[in-house]
Enzyme design. Structure first.
Site, PDB file in Angstrom:
ATOM      1  N   CYS A 160       7.216  -9.883  -6.709  1.00 44.76           N
ATOM      2  CA  CYS A 160       7.364  -8.476  -6.301  1.00 44.76           C
ATOM      3  C   CYS A 160       6.267  -8.096  -5.315  1.00 44.76           C
ATOM      4  O   CYS A 160       5.117  -8.504  -5.454  1.00 44.76           O
ATOM      5  CB  CYS A 160       7.280  -7.581  -7.536  1.00 44.76           C
ATOM      6  SG  CYS A 160       7.316  -5.814  -7.155  1.00 44.76           S
TER       7      CYS A 160
ATOM      8  N   GLU B 286       0.844  -1.211   0.000  1.00 44.75           N
ATOM      9  CA  GLU B 286       0.000   0.000   0.000  1.00 44.75           C
ATOM     10  C   GLU B 286       0.874   1.255   0.000  1.00 44.75           C
ATOM     11  O   GLU B 286       0.531   2.250  -0.642  1.00 44.75           O
ATOM     12  CB  GLU B 286      -0.970  -0.001   1.181  1.00 44.75           C
ATOM     13  CG  GLU B 286      -2.009  -1.127   1.177  1.00 44.75           C
ATOM     14  CD  GLU B 286      -2.836  -1.241  -0.102  1.00 44.75           C
ATOM     15  OE1 GLU B 286      -2.954  -0.259  -0.856  1.00 44.75           O
ATOM     16  OE2 GLU B 286      -3.357  -2.349  -0.365  1.00 44.75           O
TER      17      GLU B 286
HETATM   18 ZN   LIG Z   1      -2.495  -2.880  -4.847  1.00 49.30          ZN
HETATM   19 ZN   LIG Z   2       7.765  -4.994  -9.275  1.00 48.81          ZN
END
Ligand SMILES: [Zn+2]
Ligand SMILES: [Zn+2]
Length: 175
Positions: free
Chosen positions: A145, A130
């Site tokens: 990721c 976030e």
């Molecule tokens: Zn998101």
């Molecule tokens: Zn990434």
């Protein structure tokens, strides 16, 4: 640049401190903990027994802040947005504000045995994700990721708590 973690409602100090250290390990900038507000009743939906995340973000936005500060609320209550059963978190890129719920990150929520480290890993990933949005990053196609979209906890558990090389290149100049 600095990052401020704000407990929204009751969140244990030990959890806040642990998360502060972990988030600090990912972002190369100061990370502080600051009080916010405790009364969440206005955001509660009694039919859903959940809290509207956009209302909590709106309140976080009204709190005093510095220009180059990203703010993330951390709450134990379950969050929703209309049309979705729940959300792990939500971010507002324009104001640099976000919120994350710890509720569904605990094994106990699913009737499983407590796993504190797994819980903290999940919480770190959701917070870093976030925060990535507050820096203007979108979702990343790299499944490892932290900016990969988590549709379920399995996705969250599969990805890492840091940015892939491509996302690193985007975020490094902003820190
Ligand atoms: Zn998101
Ligand atoms: Zn990434």
């Amino acid at each position: 640049m600095k990052i401020t973690l704000k407990p929204v409602g009751d969140v244990a100090d030990e959890i806040m401190n642990e998360l502060r250290g972990r988030v600090n390990g990912i972002f190369n900038c100061p990370v502080e903990i600051r009080e916010s507000f405790n009364d969440l009743a206005y955001a509660y939906n009694p039919e859903r027994k959940q809290y509207l995340s956009s209302k909590l973000i709106a309140s976080l936005k009204t709190l005093a802040r510095e220009g180059n500060e990203k703010v993330i609320g951390i709450t134990d209550v379950d969050l929703y947005v209309p049309r979705l059963n729940f959300v792990f978190g939500e971010a507002d890129t324009i104001s640099g504000t976000a919120i994350v719920s710890l509720c569904r990150l605990r094994q106990e929520y699913y009737g499983l045995a407590l796993d504190e480290n797994l819980f903290l890993e999940r919480a770190t990933k959701e917070i870093v994700h976030e925060l990535g949005h507050t820096f203007g990053l979108g979702h990343c196609s790299n499944v490892k990721c932290v900016m990969h979209f988590s549709n379920s906890l399995a996705d969250t558990d599969y990805k890492k708590e840091n940015f892939c090389p491509k996302c690193c290149l985007k975020i490094a100049p902003l820190l």
